[in-house]
Design a protein around this motif. Structure first.
Motif, PDB file in Angstrom:
ATOM      1  N   ASP A   1       0.847  -1.187   0.000  1.00  0.00           N
ATOM      2  CA  ASP A   1       0.000   0.000   0.000  1.00  0.00           C
ATOM      3  C   ASP A   1       0.887   1.244   0.000  1.00  0.00           C
ATOM      4  OD1 ASP A   1      -1.737   2.107   0.527  1.00  0.00           O
ATOM      5  OD2 ASP A   1      -2.936   0.978   1.961  1.00  0.00           O
ATOM      6  N   GLN A   2       0.854   1.994  -1.095  1.00  0.00           N
ATOM      7  CA  GLN A   2       1.718   3.171  -1.201  1.00  0.00           C
ATOM      8  C   GLN A   2       1.428   4.201  -0.117  1.00  0.00           C
ATOM      9  OE1 GLN A   2       4.276   3.770  -3.099  1.00  0.00           O
ATOM     10  NE2 GLN A   2       4.187   1.965  -4.405  1.00  0.00           N
ATOM     11  N   MET A   3       0.191   4.253   0.365  1.00  0.00           N
ATOM     12  CA  MET A   3      -0.161   5.208   1.413  1.00  0.00           C
ATOM     13  C   MET A   3       0.323   4.755   2.790  1.00  0.00           C
ATOM     14  SD  MET A   3      -4.018   6.524   0.500  1.00  0.00           S
ATOM     15  CE  MET A   3      -4.040   7.468   2.023  1.00  0.00           C
ATOM     16  N   ALA A   4       0.587   3.471   2.931  1.00  0.00           N
ATOM     17  CA  ALA A   4       0.953   2.930   4.241  1.00  0.00           C
ATOM     18  C   ALA A   4       2.421   2.520   4.331  1.00  0.00           C
ATOM     19  CB  ALA A   4       0.069   1.720   4.562  1.00  0.00           C
ATOM     20  N   ARG A   5       3.098   2.415   3.221  1.00  0.00           N
ATOM     21  CA  ARG A   5       4.454   1.858   3.209  1.00  0.00           C
ATOM     22  C   ARG A   5       5.421   2.690   4.049  1.00  0.00           C
ATOM     23  NH1 ARG A   5       7.139   0.604  -2.495  1.00  0.00           N
ATOM     24  NH2 ARG A   5       5.334  -0.818  -2.533  1.00  0.00           N
ATOM     25  N   ALA A  40      11.622  -5.548   4.920  1.00  0.00           N
ATOM     26  CA  ALA A  40      11.732  -6.205   6.225  1.00  0.00           C
ATOM     27  C   ALA A  40      11.119  -5.345   7.330  1.00  0.00           C
ATOM     28  CB  ALA A  40      13.192  -6.511   6.543  1.00  0.00           C
ATOM     29  N   PHE A  41      11.339  -4.036   7.269  1.00  0.00           N
ATOM     30  CA  PHE A  41      10.757  -3.147   8.274  1.00  0.00           C
ATOM     31  C   PHE A  41       9.236  -3.089   8.134  1.00  0.00           C
ATOM     32  CE2 PHE A  41      15.034  -0.805   8.342  1.00  0.00           C
ATOM     33  CZ  PHE A  41      15.430  -1.455   9.496  1.00  0.00           C
ATOM     34  N   ASN A  42       8.738  -3.157   6.909  1.00  0.00           N
ATOM     35  CA  ASN A  42       7.289  -3.157   6.703  1.00  0.00           C
ATOM     36  C   ASN A  42       6.644  -4.442   7.205  1.00  0.00           C
ATOM     37  OD1 ASN A  42       5.998  -0.774   4.863  1.00  0.00           O
ATOM     38  ND2 ASN A  42       8.187  -0.990   4.463  1.00  0.00           N
ATOM     39  N   ASP A  43       7.374  -5.548   7.085  1.00  0.00           N
ATOM     40  CA  ASP A  43       6.874  -6.799   7.661  1.00  0.00           C
ATOM     41  C   ASP A  43       6.790  -6.689   9.185  1.00  0.00           C
ATOM     42  OD1 ASP A  43       6.687  -7.890   5.151  1.00  0.00           O
ATOM     43  OD2 ASP A  43       8.567  -9.024   5.279  1.00  0.00           O
ATOM     44  N   MET A  44       7.756  -6.016   9.784  1.00  0.00           N
ATOM     45  CA  MET A  44       7.704  -5.785  11.225  1.00  0.00           C
ATOM     46  C   MET A  44       6.493  -4.938  11.592  1.00  0.00           C
ATOM     47  SD  MET A  44      11.661  -4.981  12.307  1.00  0.00           S
ATOM     48  CE  MET A  44      12.973  -6.171  11.995  1.00  0.00           C
ATOM     49  N   ALA A  45       6.150  -3.994  10.733  1.00  0.00           N
ATOM     50  CA  ALA A  45       5.010  -3.119  11.005  1.00  0.00           C
ATOM     51  C   ALA A  45       3.713  -3.911  11.108  1.00  0.00           C
ATOM     52  CB  ALA A  45       4.896  -2.044   9.928  1.00  0.00           C
ATOM     53  N   GLU A  46       3.577  -4.951  10.294  1.00  0.00           N
ATOM     54  CA  GLU A  46       2.383  -5.786  10.378  1.00  0.00           C
ATOM     55  C   GLU A  46       2.258  -6.399  11.766  1.00  0.00           C
ATOM     56  OE1 GLU A  46       2.418  -8.707   7.278  1.00  0.00           O
ATOM     57  OE2 GLU A  46       3.063  -7.236   5.775  1.00  0.00           O
ATOM     58  N   ILE A  53       1.649   4.913  19.109  1.00  0.00           N
ATOM     59  CA  ILE A  53       3.112   4.914  19.117  1.00  0.00           C
ATOM     60  C   ILE A  53       3.617   4.222  20.380  1.00  0.00           C
ATOM     61  CG2 ILE A  53       5.188   6.362  19.169  1.00  0.00           C
ATOM     62  CD1 ILE A  53       3.607   8.464  17.610  1.00  0.00           C
ATOM     63  N   ASP A  54       3.013   4.545  21.501  1.00  0.00           N
ATOM     64  CA  ASP A  54       3.407   3.913  22.764  1.00  0.00           C
ATOM     65  C   ASP A  54       3.166   2.406  22.734  1.00  0.00           C
ATOM     66  OD1 ASP A  54       4.021   6.432  23.730  1.00  0.00           O
ATOM     67  OD2 ASP A  54       2.090   6.707  24.729  1.00  0.00           O
ATOM     68  N   VAL A  55       2.099   1.996  22.062  1.00  0.00           N
ATOM     69  CA  VAL A  55       1.762   0.572  21.986  1.00  0.00           C
ATOM     70  C   VAL A  55       2.732  -0.180  21.077  1.00  0.00           C
ATOM     71  CG1 VAL A  55       0.028  -1.066  21.124  1.00  0.00           C
ATOM     72  CG2 VAL A  55      -0.682   0.869  22.537  1.00  0.00           C
ATOM     73  N   MET A  56       3.100   0.435  19.957  1.00  0.00           N
ATOM     74  CA  MET A  56       3.908  -0.278  18.957  1.00  0.00           C
ATOM     75  C   MET A  56       5.410  -0.168  19.183  1.00  0.00           C
ATOM     76  SD  MET A  56       1.840   0.315  15.360  1.00  0.00           S
ATOM     77  CE  MET A  56       1.791   2.115  15.483  1.00  0.00           C
ATOM     78  N   PHE A  57       5.860   0.878  19.859  1.00  0.00           N
ATOM     79  CA  PHE A  57       7.294   1.083  20.055  1.00  0.00           C
ATOM     80  C   PHE A  57       7.989  -0.123  20.705  1.00  0.00           C
ATOM     81  CE2 PHE A  57      10.526   2.453  23.198  1.00  0.00           C
ATOM     82  CZ  PHE A  57      11.562   2.747  22.316  1.00  0.00           C
ATOM     83  N   ALA A 110       7.781   3.175  14.664  1.00  0.00           N
ATOM     84  CA  ALA A 110       6.483   3.259  15.337  1.00  0.00           C
ATOM     85  C   ALA A 110       5.720   4.507  14.897  1.00  0.00           C
ATOM     86  CB  ALA A 110       6.669   3.257  16.847  1.00  0.00           C
ATOM     87  N   ARG A 111       6.433   5.613  14.735  1.00  0.00           N
ATOM     88  CA  ARG A 111       5.785   6.851  14.290  1.00  0.00           C
ATOM     89  C   ARG A 111       5.313   6.740  12.842  1.00  0.00           C
ATOM     90  NH1 ARG A 111       6.054  11.048  17.697  1.00  0.00           N
ATOM     91  NH2 ARG A 111       7.404  10.799  19.529  1.00  0.00           N
ATOM     92  N   GLN A 112       6.120   6.105  12.013  1.00  0.00           N
ATOM     93  CA  GLN A 112       5.688   5.892  10.633  1.00  0.00           C
ATOM     94  C   GLN A 112       4.460   4.983  10.574  1.00  0.00           C
ATOM     95  OE1 GLN A 112       8.377   5.272   7.290  1.00  0.00           O
ATOM     96  NE2 GLN A 112      10.100   5.357   8.713  1.00  0.00           N
ATOM     97  N   ALA A 113       4.468   3.924  11.364  1.00  0.00           N
ATOM     98  CA  ALA A 113       3.334   3.000  11.378  1.00  0.00           C
ATOM     99  C   ALA A 113       2.085   3.689  11.904  1.00  0.00           C
ATOM    100  CB  ALA A 113       3.668   1.776  12.230  1.00  0.00           C
ATOM    101  N   ASP A 114       2.252   4.560  12.897  1.00  0.00           N
ATOM    102  CA  ASP A 114       1.133   5.329  13.428  1.00  0.00           C
ATOM    103  C   ASP A 114       0.507   6.185  12.324  1.00  0.00           C
ATOM    104  OD1 ASP A 114      -0.392   6.597  15.767  1.00  0.00           O
ATOM    105  OD2 ASP A 114       0.659   8.344  14.958  1.00  0.00           O
ATOM    106  N   ASP A 115       1.337   6.908  11.585  1.00  0.00           N
ATOM    107  CA  ASP A 115       0.831   7.721  10.474  1.00  0.00           C
ATOM    108  C   ASP A 115       0.119   6.849   9.443  1.00  0.00           C
ATOM    109  OD1 ASP A 115       1.758  10.147  11.471  1.00  0.00           O
ATOM    110  OD2 ASP A 115       3.674  10.033  10.401  1.00  0.00           O
ATOM    111  N   ALA A 116       0.704   5.703   9.135  1.00  0.00           N
ATOM    112  CA  ALA A 116       0.121   4.815   8.128  1.00  0.00           C
ATOM    113  C   ALA A 116      -1.245   4.301   8.563  1.00  0.00           C
ATOM    114  CB  ALA A 116       1.060   3.642   7.860  1.00  0.00           C
ATOM    115  N   ILE A 117      -1.365   3.929   9.817  1.00  0.00           N
ATOM    116  CA  ILE A 117      -2.635   3.414  10.328  1.00  0.00           C
ATOM    117  C   ILE A 117      -3.723   4.476  10.248  1.00  0.00           C
ATOM    118  CG2 ILE A 117      -3.831   2.694  12.441  1.00  0.00           C
ATOM    119  CD1 ILE A 117      -1.230   1.152  13.157  1.00  0.00           C
ATOM    120  N   TRP A 118      -3.403   5.691  10.668  1.00  0.00           N
ATOM    121  CA  TRP A 118      -4.424   6.742  10.649  1.00  0.00           C
ATOM    122  C   TRP A 118      -4.775   7.143   9.222  1.00  0.00           C
ATOM    123  CZ3 TRP A 118      -7.253   6.817  14.589  1.00  0.00           C
ATOM    124  CH2 TRP A 118      -6.731   6.610  15.870  1.00  0.00           C
TER     125      TRP A 118
END
Length: 229
Positions: free
Chosen positions: A67-71, A101-107, A153-157, A192-200
């Motif tokens: 997902d280009q918006m979430a990557r 690899a980092f995106n797989d971690m984000a999942e 962010i606190d949850v995923m960090f 974690a901050r990138q994943a937070d932005d992607a989720i929202w």
């Protein structure tokens, strides 16, 4: 031990069942009403369905990467390093593999974010439900994000930190070894901050689609609130 797909299935069920419990517990008493239904319930259903759809996409294999918006991109702590690491990252193949690899971690980190969002939707206070309903395509998502105030962010960090320290991916391990002087916790925080932005962004996109096509939800309350009924 549960497989990746089994864990994913349980997470999806947690999100869905949590939404149903939360909706069942919502009453009309004390809630602003319009046309015979609760505006607060409309907002919560809108957000829960948006979150369910977003996490269903993100938690699927390749959900972030495809997902280009979430990557997620490579953390800044790695992007500006010199020496062998910089040489490695100049090659697009290695750079893409490391980012993948980092995106797989984000999942995996997002597994913990999904229940946190559901919990927040159940318990959030809504000061002006009508304004949220009549607002921008992602109005309710932005409101919920503000209410959570960086909670994801606190949850995923910690999860990113654990995954980085215990990674079995040789490319990630090599990059961390070559990144002399880089704090792994700093990389975890960046991810974690990138994943937070992607989720929202993903939840907001789903909210906009629900507003555009409420009939597609098969939810009479949402259809009526957003003009599909």
């Amino acid at each position: 031990m549960a497989t990746h797909s089994q864990v994913l299935t349980r997470r999806r069920l947690m999100i869905g069942s949590g939404a149903m419990v939360g909706m069942g517990a919502l009453g009309l008493a004390g809630c602003a009403g319009y046309g015979g239904f609760s505006l607060v319930e409309v907002v919560r259903r809108l957000l829960q369905l948006s979150a369910n759809r977003a996490f269903d996409r993100l938690l699927a294999p390749g959900g972030f990467w495809d997902d280009q918006m979430a990557r997620l991109v490579l953390p800044q702590q790695l992007g500006n390093r010199g020496g062998m690491l910089q040489q490695m990252l100049t090659g697009p193949l290695f750079k893409d593999r490391l980012a993948r690899a980092f995106n797989d971690m984000a999942e995996r980190a997002a597994y913990r974010a999904a229940p946190a969002v559901t919990e927040a939707i159940r318990g959030m206070g809504v000061r002006d439900a009508l304004a949220l309903i009549r607002g921008r395509p992602d109005e309710a998502t932005n409101y919920l994000r503000g209410e959570m105030a960086g909670r994801l962010i606190d949850v995923m960090f910690p999860q990113f930190g654990d995954l980085l320290h215990a990674t079995s991916d040789p490319l990630v391990g090599q990059a961390l070894q070559l990144a002399t002087g880089v704090d792994v916790n700093g990389i975890a925080n960046d991810l974690a901050r990138q994943a937070d932005d992607a989720i929202w962004r993903s939840i907001g996109r789903e909210e906009a689609e629900i507003r555009r096509n409420p009939r597609g939800t098969n939810d009479p309350l949402l259809e009526r609130a957003f003009g599909g009924g």
